[in-house]
Design a protein around this motif. Structure first.
Motif, PDB file in Angstrom:
ATOM      1  N   GLN A 138      38.627  37.113  51.498  1.00 28.41           N
ATOM      2  CA  GLN A 138      39.246  38.286  50.921  1.00 28.41           C
ATOM      3  C   GLN A 138      40.366  37.772  49.713  1.00 28.41           C
ATOM      4  OE1 GLN A 138      38.592  41.619  51.587  1.00 28.41           O
ATOM      5  NE2 GLN A 138      39.581  41.671  49.735  1.00 28.41           N
ATOM      6  N   GLN A 139      40.983  36.786  50.281  1.00 29.62           N
ATOM      7  CA  GLN A 139      41.957  36.325  49.246  1.00 29.62           C
ATOM      8  C   GLN A 139      41.214  35.762  47.742  1.00 29.62           C
ATOM      9  OE1 GLN A 139      44.780  33.759  51.048  1.00 29.62           O
ATOM     10  NE2 GLN A 139      45.904  35.222  52.395  1.00 29.62           N
ATOM     11  N   SER A 145      49.625  31.418  43.604  1.00 27.47           N
ATOM     12  CA  SER A 145      48.392  31.223  44.405  1.00 27.47           C
ATOM     13  C   SER A 145      48.291  30.146  45.185  1.00 27.47           C
ATOM     14  CB  SER A 145      47.256  31.675  43.469  1.00 27.47           C
ATOM     15  OG  SER A 145      45.997  31.231  43.913  1.00 27.47           O
ATOM     16  N   VAL A 156      38.371  36.904  46.665  1.00 30.11           N
ATOM     17  CA  VAL A 156      37.826  37.960  45.876  1.00 30.11           C
ATOM     18  C   VAL A 156      39.123  38.516  45.250  1.00 30.11           C
ATOM     19  CG1 VAL A 156      36.670  40.170  46.122  1.00 30.11           C
ATOM     20  CG2 VAL A 156      35.957  37.970  47.364  1.00 30.11           C
ATOM     21  N   ASP A 157      40.146  38.864  45.912  1.00 29.54           N
ATOM     22  CA  ASP A 157      41.078  39.558  45.259  1.00 29.54           C
ATOM     23  C   ASP A 157      41.863  38.792  44.057  1.00 29.54           C
ATOM     24  OD1 ASP A 157      41.125  41.432  47.142  1.00 29.54           O
ATOM     25  OD2 ASP A 157      42.723  40.627  48.487  1.00 29.54           O
ATOM     26  N   THR A 158      41.872  37.251  44.356  1.00 30.00           N
ATOM     27  CA  THR A 158      42.252  36.347  43.252  1.00 30.00           C
ATOM     28  C   THR A 158      41.617  36.409  41.965  1.00 30.00           C
ATOM     29  OG1 THR A 158      43.440  35.298  44.876  1.00 30.00           O
ATOM     30  CG2 THR A 158      43.134  34.205  42.671  1.00 30.00           C
ATOM     31  N   GLU A 168      51.237  34.149  40.250  1.00 32.02           N
ATOM     32  CA  GLU A 168      51.007  35.028  41.305  1.00 32.02           C
ATOM     33  C   GLU A 168      51.391  34.005  42.552  1.00 32.02           C
ATOM     34  OE1 GLU A 168      46.823  36.103  41.431  1.00 32.02           O
ATOM     35  OE2 GLU A 168      47.295  37.233  39.360  1.00 32.02           O
ATOM     36  N   ARG A 194      30.805  39.669  43.542  1.00 33.97           N
ATOM     37  CA  ARG A 194      30.651  38.674  44.643  1.00 33.97           C
ATOM     38  C   ARG A 194      29.577  37.814  44.515  1.00 33.97           C
ATOM     39  NH1 ARG A 194      32.248  39.719  51.037  1.00 33.97           N
ATOM     40  NH2 ARG A 194      31.518  37.706  51.934  1.00 33.97           N
ATOM     41  N   LEU A 204      38.159  40.394  41.490  1.00 34.40           N
ATOM     42  CA  LEU A 204      38.831  41.909  41.539  1.00 34.40           C
ATOM     43  C   LEU A 204      39.348  42.061  40.138  1.00 34.40           C
ATOM     44  CD1 LEU A 204      39.258  43.132  44.990  1.00 34.40           C
ATOM     45  CD2 LEU A 204      37.066  43.212  43.624  1.00 34.40           C
ATOM     46  N   ARG A 205      40.130  41.237  39.702  1.00 34.42           N
ATOM     47  CA  ARG A 205      41.018  41.306  38.465  1.00 34.42           C
ATOM     48  C   ARG A 205      40.666  40.240  37.486  1.00 34.42           C
ATOM     49  NH1 ARG A 205      46.671  40.287  41.402  1.00 34.42           N
ATOM     50  NH2 ARG A 205      45.225  38.942  42.525  1.00 34.42           N
TER      51      ARG A 205
END
Length: 223
Positions: free
Chosen positions: A70-71, A162, A73-75, A160, A211, A78-79
């Motif tokens: 999930q992290q 990250s 994909v978020d990183t 971020e 994804r 999705l952006r």
């Protein structure tokens, strides 16, 4: 036979690129196996080169597969701000991106391998694996040609805070030193975003990658 300084540096860069490719692959069920391989690879590097890669490996090892995925994909997915698609940073949603991506495919074919399986050719982990395992000269040239994009990704990840930011730092250390102009361009791009074009996008309209299929334990595949 002793390595020359240049040969030793090239060998170390290839290890960094392979480890970075494994760390930047989608964290599927093979994540722990890849992290173990990263640890093995880093044992062949000087401590200062291994440290950022090991930092990210340790941070990822502490996550469950679901949270890590999930992290990721978020990183990255999705952006647009930290996308790993190198030509997106230089060409964005413009007609030029098609030609820019073709340069990667041609480099792979010239080295005797086909385009990547299940991934676009300018995806940073794919380029890193190519440079590490297939053609370090051509691969290094691709990475150097897109070093501004790599610096931009690194800046976005640093902003971020990250866990992936150290990986981009390790990659950057294998490239020609960034100039003030390079860093300024990267910072402006992170703040303003890549180029856009309102018409003529029939050939390439990809912005943020979907994804992808789960990566194998060795990272992205080249055929």
């Amino acid at each position: 036979m002793k390595f020359t300084r240049t040969a030793r540096r090239t060998a170390e860069h290839r290890v960094v690129w392979q480890a970075a490719s494994l760390l930047l692959a989608y964290p599927d069920a093979g994540l722990n196996a890849r992290l173990d391989l990263v640890d093995e690879l880093c044992a062949h590097l000087p401590p200062e080169q291994a440290a950022p890669l090991l930092d990210t490996a340790a941070a990822l090892r502490g996550l469950s597969e679901r949270v890590a995925a999930q992290q990721y994909v978020d990183t990255f997915d999705l952006r647009r701000r930290a996308t790993l698609l190198l030509t997106y940073w230089s060409d964005g949603d413009t007609r030029n991106r098609g030609l820019a991506m073709l340069a990667f495919t041609e480099a792979y074919r010239a080295a005797g391998v086909g385009p990547p399986v299940g991934e676009v050719p300018d995806h940073l982990p794919v380029v890193l694996e190519f440079a590490a395992t297939v053609d370090p000269v051509s691969g290094a040239a691709l990475l150097a040609a897109h070093r501004r994009a790599i610096h931009a990704i690194g800046l976005a990840l640093l902003d971020e805070q990250s866990r992936y930011a150290p990986v981009l730092s390790a990659i950057g250390a294998t490239l020609p030193p960034a100039t003030e102009q390079d860093l300024g361009w990267a910072r402006r791009l992170v703040e303003a975003g890549p180029p856009t074009e309102s018409v003529g996008l029939a050939l390439f309209t990809l912005t943020v990658p979907p994804r992808r299929e789960p990566a194998v334990a060795k990272g992205p595949r080249l055929t």
